[in-house]
Design a protein around this motif. Sequence first.
Motif, PDB file in Angstrom:
ATOM      1  N   ASP A   5       0.815  -1.214   0.000  1.00  0.00           N
ATOM      2  CA  ASP A   5       0.000   0.000   0.000  1.00  0.00           C
ATOM      3  C   ASP A   5       0.851   1.267   0.000  1.00  0.00           C
ATOM      4  N   ASN A   8      -1.129   4.465  -0.267  1.00  0.00           N
ATOM      5  CA  ASN A   8      -2.081   4.706   0.812  1.00  0.00           C
ATOM      6  C   ASN A   8      -3.534   4.578   0.368  1.00  0.00           C
ATOM      7  N   SER A  11      -6.230   3.163   3.154  1.00  0.00           N
ATOM      8  CA  SER A  11      -6.708   4.060   4.207  1.00  0.00           C
ATOM      9  C   SER A  11      -8.023   4.717   3.816  1.00  0.00           C
ATOM     10  N   GLU A  12      -8.339   4.703   2.514  1.00  0.00           N
ATOM     11  CA  GLU A  12      -9.614   5.249   2.030  1.00  0.00           C
ATOM     12  C   GLU A  12     -10.763   4.261   2.211  1.00  0.00           C
ATOM     13  N   GLU A  13     -10.458   3.066   2.668  1.00  0.00           N
ATOM     14  CA  GLU A  13     -11.419   1.988   2.895  1.00  0.00           C
ATOM     15  C   GLU A  13     -12.271   1.682   1.666  1.00  0.00           C
ATOM     16  N   ASN A  55      -7.827  -2.931  13.698  1.00  0.00           N
ATOM     17  CA  ASN A  55      -6.968  -2.247  12.746  1.00  0.00           C
ATOM     18  C   ASN A  55      -7.636  -2.253  11.366  1.00  0.00           C
ATOM     19  N   THR A  57      -6.858  -0.877   8.537  1.00  0.00           N
ATOM     20  CA  THR A  57      -5.960  -1.101   7.411  1.00  0.00           C
ATOM     21  C   THR A  57      -5.682  -2.587   7.223  1.00  0.00           C
ATOM     22  N   GLN A  60      -8.696  -4.146   5.590  1.00  0.00           N
ATOM     23  CA  GLN A  60      -8.694  -3.788   4.168  1.00  0.00           C
ATOM     24  C   GLN A  60      -7.674  -4.625   3.403  1.00  0.00           C
TER      25      GLN A  60
END
Length: 83
Positions: A5, A8, A11-13, A55, A57, A60
């Motif tokens: 990742d 990133n 982190s936006e799910e 968590n 992340t 995900q």
Amino acid sequence: MSEIDKRNRLSEEPFAYQITKKGTVVIYYGGKQIKIVKDREAERLIARIKEVEDNITEVQLLLAKITGNFKRGNEKFGKNKRK
């Protein structure tokens, strides 16, 4: 910096999941259903999600790994392929 990742995106799910009464897991990406996980694979996924549910992340990442590499750039054509 982690190699996973890098941009990133998790982190936006983008992934969501739903556990049904039958014990299957339905995985969504951007609000669209992309995969249904059943039987033993679903049991393992549910157990792993419960381990890391604090968590976001990690959850995900689990969902991204179970769906595999499904995005290849041809999603927008679908049934209406150009001929």
